[in-house]
Motif scaffolding. Structure first.
Motif, mmCIF file in Angstrom:
data_model
loop_
_atom_site.group_PDB
_atom_site.id
_atom_site.type_symbol
_atom_site.label_atom_id
_atom_site.label_comp_id
_atom_site.label_asym_id
_atom_site.label_seq_id
_atom_site.Cartn_x
_atom_site.Cartn_y
_atom_site.Cartn_z
ATOM 1 N N SER A 1 0.827 -1.217 0.000
ATOM 2 C CA SER A 1 0.000 0.000 0.000
ATOM 3 C C SER A 1 0.853 1.256 0.000
ATOM 4 C CB SER A 1 -0.943 0.004 1.211
ATOM 5 O OG SER A 1 -0.182 0.043 2.417
ATOM 6 N N GLY A 2 2.177 1.125 0.077
ATOM 7 C CA GLY A 2 3.091 2.256 0.045
ATOM 8 C C GLY A 2 3.450 2.784 1.406
ATOM 9 N N LYS A 3 3.064 2.094 2.459
ATOM 10 C CA LYS A 3 3.376 2.554 3.807
ATOM 11 C C LYS A 3 4.835 2.249 4.120
ATOM 12 C CE LYS A 3 1.913 2.193 8.622
ATOM 13 N NZ LYS A 3 0.989 1.547 9.594
ATOM 14 N N ARG A 4 5.528 3.233 4.668
ATOM 15 C CA ARG A 4 6.960 3.115 4.926
ATOM 16 C C ARG A 4 7.235 2.104 6.008
ATOM 17 N NH1 ARG A 4 10.216 5.156 8.815
ATOM 18 N NH2 ARG A 4 12.431 5.491 8.283
ATOM 19 N N ILE A 5 8.292 1.266 5.761
ATOM 20 C CA ILE A 5 8.774 0.314 6.752
ATOM 21 C C ILE A 5 10.181 0.691 7.172
ATOM 22 C CG2 ILE A 5 9.392 -2.113 7.155
ATOM 23 C CD1 ILE A 5 7.190 -2.876 5.143
ATOM 24 N N ALA A 6 11.018 1.037 6.198
ATOM 25 C CA ALA A 6 12.405 1.432 6.463
ATOM 26 C C ALA A 6 12.855 2.397 5.388
ATOM 27 C CB ALA A 6 13.310 0.206 6.511
ATOM 28 N N THR B 1 9.815 9.144 2.844
ATOM 29 C CA THR B 1 8.561 8.984 3.587
ATOM 30 C C THR B 1 7.391 8.632 2.704
ATOM 31 O OG1 THR B 1 8.144 11.362 3.403
ATOM 32 C CG2 THR B 1 9.312 10.582 5.378
ATOM 33 N N GLU B 2 7.430 8.988 1.440
ATOM 34 C CA GLU B 2 6.310 8.731 0.542
ATOM 35 C C GLU B 2 6.787 7.979 -0.689
ATOM 36 O OE1 GLU B 2 4.427 12.360 -0.480
ATOM 37 O OE2 GLU B 2 3.779 12.829 1.576
ATOM 38 N N TRP B 3 5.915 7.095 -1.121
ATOM 39 C CA TRP B 3 6.226 6.327 -2.330
ATOM 40 C C TRP B 3 5.977 7.190 -3.550
ATOM 41 C CZ3 TRP B 3 8.554 1.703 -2.567
ATOM 42 C CH2 TRP B 3 8.678 1.107 -3.844
ATOM 43 N N PRO B 4 6.979 7.334 -4.443
ATOM 44 C CA PRO B 4 6.796 8.174 -5.638
ATOM 45 C C PRO B 4 5.920 7.479 -6.678
ATOM 46 C CG PRO B 4 8.932 7.118 -5.713
ATOM 47 C CD PRO B 4 8.323 6.733 -4.386
ATOM 48 N N ASP B 5 5.725 8.188 -7.759
ATOM 49 C CA ASP B 5 4.853 7.683 -8.815
ATOM 50 C C ASP B 5 5.635 6.751 -9.743
ATOM 51 O OD1 ASP B 5 2.676 7.276 -10.391
ATOM 52 O OD2 ASP B 5 2.912 9.133 -11.554
ATOM 53 N N LEU B 6 6.084 5.624 -9.167
ATOM 54 C CA LEU B 6 6.798 4.595 -9.918
ATOM 55 C C LEU B 6 6.163 3.252 -9.620
ATOM 56 C CD1 LEU B 6 10.537 5.673 -9.350
ATOM 57 C CD2 LEU B 6 9.132 6.067 -11.388
ATOM 58 N N ASN C 1 4.246 -8.802 -0.541
ATOM 59 C CA ASN C 1 3.817 -7.738 0.359
ATOM 60 C C ASN C 1 4.842 -6.620 0.507
ATOM 61 O OD1 ASN C 1 1.405 -9.154 1.019
ATOM 62 N ND2 ASN C 1 2.567 -10.442 2.468
ATOM 63 N N LEU C 2 6.011 -6.749 -0.121
ATOM 64 C CA LEU C 2 7.054 -5.738 0.041
ATOM 65 C C LEU C 2 7.499 -5.176 -1.317
ATOM 66 C CD1 LEU C 2 9.341 -7.389 2.754
ATOM 67 C CD2 LEU C 2 7.690 -5.539 3.088
ATOM 68 N N GLN C 3 7.784 -3.897 -1.284
ATOM 69 C CA GLN C 3 8.343 -3.239 -2.465
ATOM 70 C C GLN C 3 9.479 -2.323 -2.016
ATOM 71 O OE1 GLN C 3 4.762 -1.513 -3.990
ATOM 72 N NE2 GLN C 3 4.870 0.339 -2.689
ATOM 73 N N LEU C 4 10.477 -2.234 -2.874
ATOM 74 C CA LEU C 4 11.712 -1.521 -2.517
ATOM 75 C C LEU C 4 12.016 -0.463 -3.565
ATOM 76 C CD1 LEU C 4 14.277 -1.236 -0.752
ATOM 77 C CD2 LEU C 4 15.336 -2.999 -2.202
ATOM 78 N N LEU C 5 12.456 0.707 -3.076
ATOM 79 C CA LEU C 5 12.848 1.825 -3.954
ATOM 80 C C LEU C 5 14.263 2.237 -3.588
ATOM 81 C CD1 LEU C 5 11.876 4.111 -6.029
ATOM 82 C CD2 LEU C 5 11.615 5.516 -3.976
ATOM 83 N N VAL C 6 15.128 2.327 -4.597
ATOM 84 C CA VAL C 6 16.503 2.818 -4.426
ATOM 85 C C VAL C 6 16.678 4.044 -5.321
ATOM 86 C CG1 VAL C 6 18.952 2.316 -4.690
ATOM 87 C CG2 VAL C 6 17.387 0.528 -3.873
ATOM 88 N N ALA C 7 17.185 5.127 -4.731
ATOM 89 C CA ALA C 7 17.400 6.375 -5.487
ATOM 90 C C ALA C 7 18.779 6.934 -5.193
ATOM 91 C CB ALA C 7 16.323 7.390 -5.134
ATOM 92 N N HIS C 8 19.472 7.374 -6.227
ATOM 93 C CA HIS C 8 20.779 8.023 -6.074
ATOM 94 C C HIS C 8 20.696 9.436 -6.671
ATOM 95 C CE1 HIS C 8 23.429 4.141 -5.720
ATOM 96 N NE2 HIS C 8 22.427 4.183 -4.832
ATOM 97 N N GLU C 9 21.166 10.383 -5.882
ATOM 98 C CA GLU C 9 21.227 11.747 -6.416
ATOM 99 C C GLU C 9 22.272 11.840 -7.544
ATOM 100 O OE1 GLU C 9 21.850 14.660 -3.440
ATOM 101 O OE2 GLU C 9 20.186 13.963 -2.166
ATOM 102 N N GLN C 10 22.017 12.746 -8.466
ATOM 103 C CA GLN C 10 22.979 12.952 -9.563
ATOM 104 C C GLN C 10 24.258 13.566 -8.985
ATOM 105 O OE1 GLN C 10 22.794 12.093 -12.632
ATOM 106 N NE2 GLN C 10 20.626 11.772 -13.108
#
Length: 425
Positions: free
Chosen positions: A66-71, A75-80, A108-117
């Motif tokens: 559902s996009g609720k933060r676990i770790a 704080t918010e799930w982006p539009d991906l 039940n789990l989804q993961l997002l990884v982001a790196h700044e330019q």
């Protein structure tokens, strides 16, 4: 080229960021597969605690379906969409952006990884500076080489021009057969050959003219000698008068022939400065005026002159003297009885000879410089062949000068000046 380099650098940074995100995401998925959710959360916290040495910060978000933060620090799930491992740019706070990829690691789990330019403005600025300096150096070198080439071309063209102007025959002969000809050499060679041909034709013309003059002058001199012998025998008065008239005709004919030859020679030598020397024109004109002073008094004329000092002319002194004497002879022929003749010389040179004769009608002011032409103001008793002014103008042109006639109240005003159009100023 700068734009291409700039785009290449930015694309390289972007590709590097995408690759680092994919590697980071793959590593975390492997950790989850081998250690479970608790291990994954621990590793995410460890990575967030690290201070990156390259300045590229990483961001993570582990959430339920559902996009609720676990770790993670987001704080918010982006539009991906994690179902298709979608990637793209996301906002980090209010000022930063990062490249992110989302993926499902379980039902039940989804993961997002982001790196700044990575910060690339400094590198791009350095690249721009290098291109700016390199461009300046390139433009400077191009301008320098162009200037050197221009100087060399101007120098070569100047040497060619000087050779033609000074009639430097050895230099012209070298230009006629250059060792490694380029376009300028080819033009110079063709011009040199044309000048050589013209020189040969001029010499042939002179030789022919001199031969013809000799063939004509010799029998005339013999005839003049026979007339002198006939006069010496003291014939009757009528015969003597006719013989003297015949002798005068012979002299006029010889004089006309010599004038024609001089005109032809002056026209052929026009623009050729070989043999020219500095002439003190002031001294020359003054000497001629003093020489003509007695003749003017005998003829009842008042000859006066005003001559500036140190007027020098590059030329042939004998020919320059002939211009002055021809103009004075013309003034003596056509001046009114008791009239004035005024000679003036100013720097330039600017020589004027003014008389108080009948003057020259405007319609005849060019015709009087033609050979054999005698103006309508000349009386039937005025002696002359109509060659004096034609010869004077030819000599003037030989010296790159112009002889013309200007308006004058009563009489004629002949002016010798540096160029046509300046004589009546």
């Amino acid at each position: 080229m700068w734009w291409t380099t700039d785009q290449t650098i930015q694309e390289t940074f972007a590709a590097s960021t995408r690759e680092s995100v994919d590697v980071d995401l793959t590593g975390l998925v492997d950790i989850y597969s081998s250690g479970g959710q608790a291990e994954l959360e621990k590793r995410i916290d460890d990575r967030l605690a690290l201070n990156p040495t390259d300045g590229v910060r990483a961001h993570y978000l582990l959430a339920n379906r559902s996009g609720k933060r676990i770790a993670g620090d987001l704080t918010e799930w982006p539009d991906l969409d994690p179902a298709i491992s979608e990637s793209g740019e996301i906002a980090i706070g209010n000022r930063s952006e990062a490249y992110a990829r989302a993926t499902l690691i379980s039902e039940n789990l989804q993961l997002l990884v982001a790196h700044e330019q990575p910060e690339r403005s400094f590198l791009l600025a350095r690249v721009s500076l290098v291109f700016l300096l390199g461009g300046a150096v390139f433009v400077g070198c191009t301008a320098l080489f162009a200037q050197i080439a221009s100087v060399r071309v101007r120098d070569r063209v100047s040497r060619v021009s000087d050779a033609f102007r000074r009639h430097d025959e050895p230099a012209l002969d070298r230009m006629a057969a250059p060792r490694n000809p380029d376009e300028i050499d080819q033009i110079a060679s063709q011009a040199s050959q044309a000048v050589r041909r013209a020189r040969q034709l001029t010499q042939a013309y002179r030789d022919t003219s001199e031969q013809i003059a000799h063939e004509i002058r010799t029998p005339l001199m013999h005839l003049d000698s026979r007339i002198m012998k006939a006069i010496a025998r003291q014939p009757d008065q009528s015969t003597t008068a006719e013989l003297l008239e015949a002798r005068a005709d012979i002299k006029r004919l010889v004089s006309t022939l010599e004038a024609l030859l001089d005109i032809a020679a002056s026209q052929a030598d026009r623009g050729d400065w070989k043999g020219m020397n500095p002439v003190d024109f002031s001294s020359t004109v003054r000497q001629i005026c003093e020489l003509y002073q007695d003749s003017a008094e005998d003829a009842g004329y008042h000859l006066k002159w005003e001559i500036a000092e140190d007027v020098n002319v590059l030329g042939d002194e004998a020919q320059l003297r002939r211009i002055v004497t021809n103009l004075l002879d013309n003034a003596f022929k056509y001046n009114r009885p008791g009239g004035d003749i005024t000679v003036s010389l100013q720097p330039g040179p600017r020589l004027s000879v003014v008389d108080q004769g009948p003057g020259i009608p405007a319609a005849e002011r060019e015709k009087i410089f033609e050979r054999f032409y005698r103006g309508t103001t000349a009386g039937s008793d005025t002696q002359g062949s109509g060659m004096g002014l034609a010869l004077a103008r030819a000599i003037a042109q030989r010296h790159d000068l112009f002889l013309g006639i200007c308006d004058n109240e009563g009489g004629a005003r002949f002016v010798l000046s540096p160029s046509e159009g300046s004589e009546c100023v």
